[in-house]
Design a protein around this motif. Structure first.
Motif, PDB file in Angstrom:
ATOM      1  N   ILE A 182       0.608  -1.110   0.011  1.00 44.16           N
ATOM      2  CA  ILE A 182      -0.054   0.052   0.102  1.00 44.16           C
ATOM      3  C   ILE A 182       0.850   1.220   0.090  1.00 44.16           C
ATOM      4  O   ILE A 182       1.985   1.479   0.925  1.00 44.16           O
ATOM      5  N   THR A 183       0.760   2.048  -1.005  1.00 49.27           N
ATOM      6  CA  THR A 183       1.467   3.246  -0.951  1.00 49.27           C
ATOM      7  C   THR A 183       0.419   4.538  -1.178  1.00 49.27           C
ATOM      8  O   THR A 183      -0.492   4.619  -1.334  1.00 49.27           O
ATOM      9  N   GLY A 184       1.336   5.624  -0.439  1.00 51.62           N
ATOM     10  CA  GLY A 184       0.437   6.786  -0.575  1.00 51.62           C
ATOM     11  C   GLY A 184       1.076   7.768   0.437  1.00 51.62           C
ATOM     12  O   GLY A 184       1.952   7.429   1.207  1.00 51.62           O
ATOM     13  N   GLU A 185       1.073   8.964   0.355  1.00 54.51           N
ATOM     14  CA  GLU A 185       1.479  10.262   1.232  1.00 54.51           C
ATOM     15  C   GLU A 185       1.164   9.926   2.584  1.00 54.51           C
ATOM     16  O   GLU A 185       0.090   9.144   2.985  1.00 54.51           O
ATOM     17  N   SER A 186       1.733  10.538   3.537  1.00 55.79           N
ATOM     18  CA  SER A 186       1.559  10.208   5.011  1.00 55.79           C
ATOM     19  C   SER A 186      -0.127  10.938   5.214  1.00 55.79           C
ATOM     20  O   SER A 186      -0.144  12.023   4.681  1.00 55.79           O
ATOM     21  N   GLY A 187      -0.624  10.206   5.941  1.00 57.44           N
ATOM     22  CA  GLY A 187      -1.781  10.707   6.251  1.00 57.44           C
ATOM     23  C   GLY A 187      -3.081  10.472   5.436  1.00 57.44           C
ATOM     24  O   GLY A 187      -4.339  11.099   5.782  1.00 57.44           O
ATOM     25  N   VAL A 188      -2.874   9.699   4.203  1.00 53.44           N
ATOM     26  CA  VAL A 188      -3.982   9.129   3.407  1.00 53.44           C
ATOM     27  C   VAL A 188      -4.857   8.214   3.901  1.00 53.44           C
ATOM     28  O   VAL A 188      -6.181   7.992   3.322  1.00 53.44           O
ATOM     29  N   GLY A 189      -4.639   7.381   4.981  1.00 51.41           N
ATOM     30  CA  GLY A 189      -5.307   6.405   5.480  1.00 51.41           C
ATOM     31  C   GLY A 189      -4.921   4.870   5.194  1.00 51.41           C
ATOM     32  O   GLY A 189      -5.670   4.040   4.892  1.00 51.41           O
ATOM     33  N   LYS A 190      -3.521   4.721   4.996  1.00 53.07           N
ATOM     34  CA  LYS A 190      -3.198   3.282   4.505  1.00 53.07           C
ATOM     35  C   LYS A 190      -3.274   2.188   5.629  1.00 53.07           C
ATOM     36  O   LYS A 190      -3.760   1.191   5.076  1.00 53.07           O
ATOM     37  N   GLU A 191      -3.286   2.866   6.939  1.00 49.93           N
ATOM     38  CA  GLU A 191      -3.662   1.369   7.962  1.00 49.93           C
ATOM     39  C   GLU A 191      -5.072   1.376   7.926  1.00 49.93           C
ATOM     40  O   GLU A 191      -5.602   0.027   7.926  1.00 49.93           O
ATOM     41  N   LEU A 192      -6.109   2.466   7.320  1.00 48.27           N
ATOM     42  CA  LEU A 192      -7.552   1.824   7.328  1.00 48.27           C
ATOM     43  C   LEU A 192      -7.662   1.042   6.149  1.00 48.27           C
ATOM     44  O   LEU A 192      -8.340   0.061   6.313  1.00 48.27           O
ATOM     45  N   VAL A 193      -6.829   1.013   4.975  1.00 48.60           N
ATOM     46  CA  VAL A 193      -7.044   0.207   4.144  1.00 48.60           C
ATOM     47  C   VAL A 193      -6.627  -1.107   4.428  1.00 48.60           C
ATOM     48  O   VAL A 193      -7.180  -2.388   4.142  1.00 48.60           O
ATOM     49  N   ALA A 194      -5.315  -0.989   5.186  1.00 41.90           N
ATOM     50  CA  ALA A 194      -5.000  -2.499   5.584  1.00 41.90           C
ATOM     51  C   ALA A 194      -6.000  -3.226   6.492  1.00 41.90           C
ATOM     52  O   ALA A 194      -5.928  -4.385   6.396  1.00 41.90           O
ATOM     53  N   ARG A 195      -6.882  -2.459   7.200  1.00 39.52           N
ATOM     54  CA  ARG A 195      -7.686  -3.088   8.136  1.00 39.52           C
ATOM     55  C   ARG A 195      -8.800  -3.587   7.226  1.00 39.52           C
ATOM     56  O   ARG A 195      -9.418  -4.633   7.773  1.00 39.52           O
ATOM     57  N   ALA A 196      -9.313  -2.987   6.066  1.00 38.00           N
ATOM     58  CA  ALA A 196     -10.067  -3.585   5.356  1.00 38.00           C
ATOM     59  C   ALA A 196      -9.787  -4.737   4.676  1.00 38.00           C
ATOM     60  O   ALA A 196     -10.507  -5.753   4.455  1.00 38.00           O
ATOM     61  N   VAL A 197      -8.538  -4.708   4.314  1.00 41.26           N
ATOM     62  CA  VAL A 197      -7.816  -6.060   3.687  1.00 41.26           C
ATOM     63  C   VAL A 197      -7.938  -7.202   4.616  1.00 41.26           C
ATOM     64  O   VAL A 197      -8.330  -8.306   4.309  1.00 41.26           O
ATOM     65  N   HIS A 198      -7.589  -6.870   5.891  1.00 42.01           N
ATOM     66  CA  HIS A 198      -7.733  -7.864   6.868  1.00 42.01           C
ATOM     67  C   HIS A 198      -9.145  -8.476   7.146  1.00 42.01           C
ATOM     68  O   HIS A 198      -9.389  -9.636   7.412  1.00 42.01           O
ATOM     69  N   THR A 199     -10.186  -7.537   7.189  1.00 40.54           N
ATOM     70  CA  THR A 199     -11.548  -7.964   7.418  1.00 40.54           C
ATOM     71  C   THR A 199     -11.912  -8.770   6.268  1.00 40.54           C
ATOM     72  O   THR A 199     -12.588  -9.743   6.375  1.00 40.54           O
ATOM     73  N   LEU A 200     -11.624  -8.541   4.940  1.00 49.43           N
ATOM     74  CA  LEU A 200     -12.074  -9.271   3.796  1.00 49.43           C
ATOM     75  C   LEU A 200     -11.281 -10.390   3.469  1.00 49.43           C
ATOM     76  O   LEU A 200     -11.625 -11.309   2.788  1.00 49.43           O
ATOM     77  N   SER A 201     -10.279 -10.638   4.107  1.00 49.14           N
ATOM     78  CA  SER A 201      -9.271 -11.900   3.942  1.00 49.14           C
ATOM     79  C   SER A 201     -10.037 -12.998   4.499  1.00 49.14           C
ATOM     80  O   SER A 201      -9.495 -14.071   4.009  1.00 49.14           O
TER      81      SER A 201
END
Length: 468
Positions: A182-201
């Motif tokens: 997951i790439t993106g500037e600081s503060g864009v919400g990378k950890e939120l996307v990681a949590r979504a990935v975990h939920t859907l996995s």
């Protein structure tokens, strides 16, 4: 606890030797973590098992009673072309191997080969099947553009079409066992996307997050792999690492772009082999967790500069998500503003304030270098100072002004008129400045006046003068 099966499809082992079936099943489980295995000793039962569905890979012995292995290979190719077949034979004969490959076999493995060759062949087939399945899933999702599990993204506030395309991609790759970057500037919400990935996995274990920025090689290894008792001075007790704590869940490594080269080597081996050694230990442990990594850095540029290993870079890029910055999706600002106002009011025990109508438009003129995190901080600060019914804009304007003043101006832009052959007059320069402010403010004069540092009546007067 529900047992997690790997891979997501079944692997059918077909051989008339029960001892070999048992031995190879144990080898696949201990060396590769493969536990979704079905065994069959009767070749006549194979097609019936495949007809029931759920099998993706068949490991087929050649020398069996009727039907023989070659006949079964042909039948599988005709009736179940989507199922991959590997021939596992006791005969090391080139002609037989070529004939099987022509009949559609993915690989030909000799039983007497080394363990790494046997397991490696199976893992290659599994990875290819997983990628094929993910490609089909992604194609279906991109065509339908409908999320099957929108609840997984409830914490990510957006209406931007690119973000919804990103959500479709996340749904498609989340069940994969391959690493996700997951790439993106600081503060864009990378950890939120990681949590979504975990939920859907569908992983049965927890999400364990580790920020690896600033960790030296020894601390990195101890954090991830843990240590045994007596591994170093002060290690009075064994301690499990984050990999073991994640178990059958997801291990999220944030700021992966800041890893040292030595730590990158350790991470690469972990991804390639799927196993690791705790510090001071001589017995490898199996990794069952899904790896998700994130960074705000440009890994391609770091790889080109020799600061990031090329083999690790390409290993991490199997699945990649890039989150666009907030300045590229200004349409999300009103939604985020409303969401953070409600969140801040609840957190601070206040009634949700009413924002001024022009606040969202003012914020849309700002570049937000800190992205969503910066907007959230602005809102919390404003709500903490809020006393009236209408939310004051002063704290927002102050934050925006300070950030703009603190932003470094490139030397070549110190004097925007330096390259002009003919300098504009004061009137012309003022007209151009007003025009740009009106454009940035989307036609709202009150906002344009704030951008120019003058009062709204003064701006209105200038506009009337320019129209004469």
């Amino acid at each position: 606890m529900k047992k997690t099966l790997y891979p997501g499809f079944g692997i059918l082992l077909v051989d008339d030797e029960p001892a070999w079936l048992k031995s190879f099943a144990l080898t696949l489980k201990s060396c590769a973590g493969i536990n979704n295995i079905v065994t069959c000793q009767e070749s006549r039962e194979v097609m019936g098992l495949l007809d029931k569905g759920g099998i993706g890979l068949v490991l087929l012995d050649l020398t069996m009673p009727q039907p023989c292995g070659e006949t079964l290979l042909q039948q599988i190719g005709e009736s179940h072309p989507g199922i991959m077949t590997i021939i596992v034979s006791g005969m090391n004969q080139l002609e037989t191997a070529v004939r099987c490959m022509k009949l559609g076999a993915f690989d030909y493995i000799v039983k007497t080969d080394e363990e790494d060759r046997l397991v490696g062949g199976v893992l290659r087939a599994v990875r290819i099947l997983e990628l094929q399945q993910e490609f089909r899933t992604m194609s279906d999702r991109m065509l339908s553009r409908e999320l099957k599990h929108p609840e997984a993204f409830v914490d990510i506030v957006t209406a931007d079409p690119r973000m919804h395309d990103l959500f479709n991609y996340v749904e498609a790759v989340s069940p994969s066992h391959q690493p996700l970057l997951i790439t993106g500037e600081s503060g864009v919400g990378k950890e939120l996307v990681a949590r979504a990935v975990h939920t859907l996995s569908g992983c049965s274990g927890p999400l364990v997050a580790v920020n690896v920025a600033g960790l030296d090689d020894t601390v990195f290894a101890d954090t991830l792999f843990g240590h045994v008792r007596g591994a170093y001075t002060g290690a009075d007790q064994a301690r499990p690492g984050m990999i073991e704590q994640a178990g059958n869940g997801t291990l999220f490594l944030d700021e992966i772009g800041d890893l040292s080269i030595a730590s990158q080597v350790k991470l690469l081996r972990l991804l390639q082999e799927g196993e690791y050694f705790p510090l001071g230990g001589d017995r490898p442990k199996r990794m069952n967790a899904r790896i998700v990594v994130a960074t705000h850095r440009d890994l391609a540029a770091r790889e080109a500069a020799g600061e990031f290993r090329r083999d690790l870079y390409y290993r991490l890029c199997t699945h990649r998500i890039n989150i666009p910055p907030l300045r590229e999706r200004p349409g999300d600002i009103p939604m985020l503003l409303d969401y953070f106002l409600a969140e801040a009011a609840k957190s601070l025990g206040k009634k949700k304030p009413t924002p001024p109508k022009e606040l969202a438009q003012v914020l849309a003129t700002y570049s937000f270098p800190g992205n969503v995190r910066e907007l959230r901080g602005m809102v919390y600060n404003a709500v903490s100072l809020h006393k009236e019914r209408i939310l004051s804009m002063e704290s927002f304007l102050k934050a925006i002004g300070q950030s703009r003043n603190a932003a470094p101006v490139p030397a070549k832009n110190e004097n925007p008129f330096a390259t002009f052959e003919r300098l504009p007059t004061f009137v012309e320069a003022a007209e151009l400045l007003v025009e740009e402010a009106i454009t940035r403010a989307n036609g709202v004069q009150a906002i344009a006046a704030r951008l120019l540092g003058i009062s709204a009546p003064a701006l209105n007067k200038r506009l009337k003068m320019s129209r004469k």
